[in-house]
Design a protein around this motif. Structure first.
Motif, PDB file in Angstrom:
ATOM      1  N   LYS A 139      49.912  18.846  43.138  1.00 11.39           N
ATOM      2  CA  LYS A 139      50.218  17.991  41.991  1.00 11.39           C
ATOM      3  C   LYS A 139      51.276  16.944  42.335  1.00 11.39           C
ATOM      4  CE  LYS A 139      49.384  21.903  39.043  1.00 11.39           C
ATOM      5  NZ  LYS A 139      50.142  23.044  38.601  1.00 11.39           N
ATOM      6  N   THR A 140      51.939  17.128  43.447  1.00 11.06           N
ATOM      7  CA  THR A 140      52.975  16.192  43.879  1.00 11.06           C
ATOM      8  C   THR A 140      52.303  14.997  44.542  1.00 11.06           C
ATOM      9  OG1 THR A 140      54.519  18.003  44.240  1.00 11.06           O
ATOM     10  CG2 THR A 140      55.009  15.930  45.339  1.00 11.06           C
ATOM     11  N   GLY A 141      52.858  13.850  44.327  1.00  7.47           N
ATOM     12  CA  GLY A 141      52.315  12.644  44.936  1.00  7.47           C
ATOM     13  C   GLY A 141      52.633  12.553  46.421  1.00  7.47           C
ATOM     14  N   VAL A 142      52.571  11.350  46.924  1.00  9.51           N
ATOM     15  CA  VAL A 142      52.838  11.079  48.335  1.00  9.51           C
ATOM     16  C   VAL A 142      54.148  10.306  48.429  1.00  9.51           C
ATOM     17  CG1 VAL A 142      51.986   9.858  50.382  1.00  9.51           C
ATOM     18  CG2 VAL A 142      50.375  11.023  48.859  1.00  9.51           C
ATOM     19  N   PRO A 143      55.057  10.723  49.305  1.00  6.86           N
ATOM     20  CA  PRO A 143      56.322   9.979  49.466  1.00  6.86           C
ATOM     21  C   PRO A 143      56.078   8.684  50.236  1.00  6.86           C
ATOM     22  CG  PRO A 143      56.257  11.809  51.001  1.00  6.86           C
ATOM     23  CD  PRO A 143      55.019  11.906  50.147  1.00  6.86           C
ATOM     24  N   TYR A 144      55.514   7.723  49.529  1.00  6.68           N
ATOM     25  CA  TYR A 144      55.070   6.468  50.135  1.00  6.68           C
ATOM     26  C   TYR A 144      56.230   5.633  50.686  1.00  6.68           C
ATOM     27  CZ  TYR A 144      51.160   3.305  50.831  1.00  6.68           C
ATOM     28  OH  TYR A 144      50.177   2.550  51.392  1.00  6.68           O
ATOM     29  N   GLY A 145      57.451   5.958  50.254  1.00  9.25           N
ATOM     30  CA  GLY A 145      58.618   5.261  50.791  1.00  9.25           C
ATOM     31  C   GLY A 145      58.716   5.390  52.300  1.00  9.25           C
ATOM     32  N   ILE A 146      58.177   6.470  52.841  1.00  9.63           N
ATOM     33  CA  ILE A 146      58.171   6.658  54.298  1.00  9.63           C
ATOM     34  C   ILE A 146      57.346   5.553  54.953  1.00  9.63           C
ATOM     35  CG2 ILE A 146      57.435   8.190  56.167  1.00  9.63           C
ATOM     36  CD1 ILE A 146      57.934  10.536  54.182  1.00  9.63           C
ATOM     37  N   ALA A 147      56.154   5.315  54.434  1.00  6.74           N
ATOM     38  CA  ALA A 147      55.278   4.279  54.984  1.00  6.74           C
ATOM     39  C   ALA A 147      55.872   2.892  54.779  1.00  6.74           C
ATOM     40  CB  ALA A 147      53.893   4.365  54.338  1.00  6.74           C
ATOM     41  N   LEU A 148      56.493   2.671  53.625  1.00  4.04           N
ATOM     42  CA  LEU A 148      57.098   1.366  53.345  1.00  4.04           C
ATOM     43  C   LEU A 148      58.256   1.086  54.296  1.00  4.04           C
ATOM     44  CD1 LEU A 148      57.107   1.538  49.441  1.00  4.04           C
ATOM     45  CD2 LEU A 148      55.515   0.256  50.917  1.00  4.04           C
ATOM     46  N   ALA A 149      59.079   2.098  54.534  1.00  2.00           N
ATOM     47  CA  ALA A 149      60.219   1.930  55.432  1.00  2.00           C
ATOM     48  C   ALA A 149      59.759   1.722  56.874  1.00  2.00           C
ATOM     49  CB  ALA A 149      61.143   3.140  55.336  1.00  2.00           C
ATOM     50  N   LEU A 150      58.809   2.512  57.309  1.00  2.00           N
ATOM     51  CA  LEU A 150      58.283   2.376  58.672  1.00  2.00           C
ATOM     52  C   LEU A 150      57.710   0.977  58.883  1.00  2.00           C
ATOM     53  CD1 LEU A 150      57.452   3.609  61.418  1.00  2.00           C
ATOM     54  CD2 LEU A 150      55.302   4.292  60.309  1.00  2.00           C
ATOM     55  N   SER A 151      56.935   0.522  57.941  1.00  2.00           N
ATOM     56  CA  SER A 151      56.336  -0.807  58.033  1.00  2.00           C
ATOM     57  C   SER A 151      57.401  -1.892  58.093  1.00  2.00           C
ATOM     58  CB  SER A 151      55.404  -1.040  56.846  1.00  2.00           C
ATOM     59  OG  SER A 151      54.848  -2.329  56.891  1.00  2.00           O
ATOM     60  N   ALA A 152      58.428  -1.769  57.267  1.00  2.00           N
ATOM     61  CA  ALA A 152      59.505  -2.765  57.255  1.00  2.00           C
ATOM     62  C   ALA A 152      60.199  -2.826  58.610  1.00  2.00           C
ATOM     63  CB  ALA A 152      60.514  -2.436  56.162  1.00  2.00           C
ATOM     64  N   LEU A 153      60.440  -1.671  59.201  1.00  4.92           N
ATOM     65  CA  LEU A 153      61.125  -1.640  60.496  1.00  4.92           C
ATOM     66  C   LEU A 153      60.242  -2.170  61.622  1.00  4.92           C
ATOM     67  CD1 LEU A 153      63.004   1.748  60.110  1.00  4.92           C
ATOM     68  CD2 LEU A 153      63.941  -0.576  59.915  1.00  4.92           C
ATOM     69  N   ILE A 154      58.947  -2.010  61.483  1.00  3.01           N
ATOM     70  CA  ILE A 154      58.016  -2.551  62.484  1.00  3.01           C
ATOM     71  C   ILE A 154      57.937  -4.071  62.383  1.00  3.01           C
ATOM     72  CG2 ILE A 154      55.562  -2.693  63.109  1.00  3.01           C
ATOM     73  CD1 ILE A 154      55.386   0.328  62.448  1.00  3.01           C
ATOM     74  N   VAL A 155      57.900  -4.581  61.174  1.00  3.88           N
ATOM     75  CA  VAL A 155      57.680  -6.011  60.939  1.00  3.88           C
ATOM     76  C   VAL A 155      58.951  -6.849  61.075  1.00  3.88           C
ATOM     77  CG1 VAL A 155      56.984  -7.660  59.137  1.00  3.88           C
ATOM     78  CG2 VAL A 155      55.630  -5.626  59.544  1.00  3.88           C
ATOM     79  N   LEU A 156      60.098  -6.283  60.744  1.00  5.76           N
ATOM     80  CA  LEU A 156      61.334  -7.071  60.717  1.00  5.76           C
ATOM     81  C   LEU A 156      61.583  -7.902  61.978  1.00  5.76           C
ATOM     82  CD1 LEU A 156      63.848  -7.825  59.037  1.00  5.76           C
ATOM     83  CD2 LEU A 156      65.039  -5.980  60.248  1.00  5.76           C
ATOM     84  N   PRO A 157      61.389  -7.368  63.194  1.00  8.04           N
ATOM     85  CA  PRO A 157      61.659  -8.188  64.389  1.00  8.04           C
ATOM     86  C   PRO A 157      60.763  -9.426  64.530  1.00  8.04           C
ATOM     87  CG  PRO A 157      61.660  -5.865  64.957  1.00  8.04           C
ATOM     88  CD  PRO A 157      61.144  -5.973  63.539  1.00  8.04           C
ATOM     89  N   ASP A 158      59.694  -9.494  63.765  1.00  8.18           N
ATOM     90  CA  ASP A 158      58.809 -10.666  63.827  1.00  8.18           C
ATOM     91  C   ASP A 158      59.075 -11.668  62.713  1.00  8.18           C
ATOM     92  OD1 ASP A 158      57.436  -9.720  66.072  1.00  8.18           O
ATOM     93  OD2 ASP A 158      56.091  -8.503  64.837  1.00  8.18           O
ATOM     94  N   THR A 159      60.054 -11.394  61.859  1.00  2.00           N
ATOM     95  CA  THR A 159      60.328 -12.304  60.745  1.00  2.00           C
ATOM     96  C   THR A 159      61.124 -13.518  61.214  1.00  2.00           C
ATOM     97  OG1 THR A 159      62.376 -11.160  60.138  1.00  2.00           O
ATOM     98  CG2 THR A 159      60.330 -10.424  59.056  1.00  2.00           C
ATOM     99  N   ALA A 160      61.037 -14.563  60.430  1.00  3.54           N
ATOM    100  CA  ALA A 160      61.737 -15.808  60.762  1.00  3.54           C
ATOM    101  C   ALA A 160      63.254 -15.607  60.768  1.00  3.54           C
ATOM    102  CB  ALA A 160      61.355 -16.904  59.763  1.00  3.54           C
TER     103      ALA A 160
END
Length: 168
Positions: A139-160
């Motif tokens: 009944k518990t959802g998915v801790p999607y913050g994990i995926a959001l944080a991982l994605s942010a850390l992967i993408v940040l070095p490519d940002t302007a």
């Protein structure tokens, strides 16, 4: 000082959001607020022009509009919606698509992994941990913050802003 926000504050807040979501299934508002405040400090200390700041604000507001709608429809949690918007403020439009795609893929993998784990009983040593029991509950959802944080850390070095502040 400017690079401290990029190298320490942003990654720390992303990691904190992921861990809090894993352990409690909640991302505190203070994380999103801290991300916004840290971006404002970064923009001032980094000498970002108003046009750049406006572009990043636009990305954050666009993300907030979409994620708030998804939250209102019951598809995502409120903490996830605010975290996406605060992260989009940092990432800007230039890498926002990549951020969302990577977050979707990581979130899908996380969801499939949780479904696989939930299909089996927890080992005794783990079953005594309250957060593991809660996370294992179907009944518990998915801790999607994990995926959001991982994605942010992967993408940040490519940002302007990363490329601007940290020359190669």
């Amino acid at each position: 000082m400017t690079s401290i926000s990029l190298l320490v504050v942003f990654p720390f807040l992303m990691a904190y959001a992921a861990v809090r979501d894993l352990l409690t299934m909640l991302i505190p508002n203070t994380v999103s607020i801290a991300l916004v405040v840290a971006f404002a400090a970064f923009a001032v200390s980094g000498g970002l022009g108003w046009d750049v700041v406006a572009w990043h604000l636009g990305a954050g507001l666009a993300a907030l509009a979409v994620t708030f709608t998804l939250f209102a429809l019951g598809y995502i949690g409120g903490g996830d919606a605010k975290l996406v918007a605060a992260t989009a403020l940092w990432i800007g439009f230039d890498q926002l698509g990549d951020y969302l795609i990577i977050a979707s893929l990581a979130g899908g993998a996380l969801t499939l992994g949780l479904l696989a784990i939930r299909a089996h009983p927890l080992p005794f040593a783990v079953a005594r941990l309250p957060f593991a029991l809660h996370l294992h509950d179907a009944k518990t959802g998915v801790p999607y913050g994990i995926a959001l944080a991982l994605s942010a850390l992967i993408v940040l070095p490519d940002t302007a802003i990363w490329l601007r502040m940290l020359p190669a």
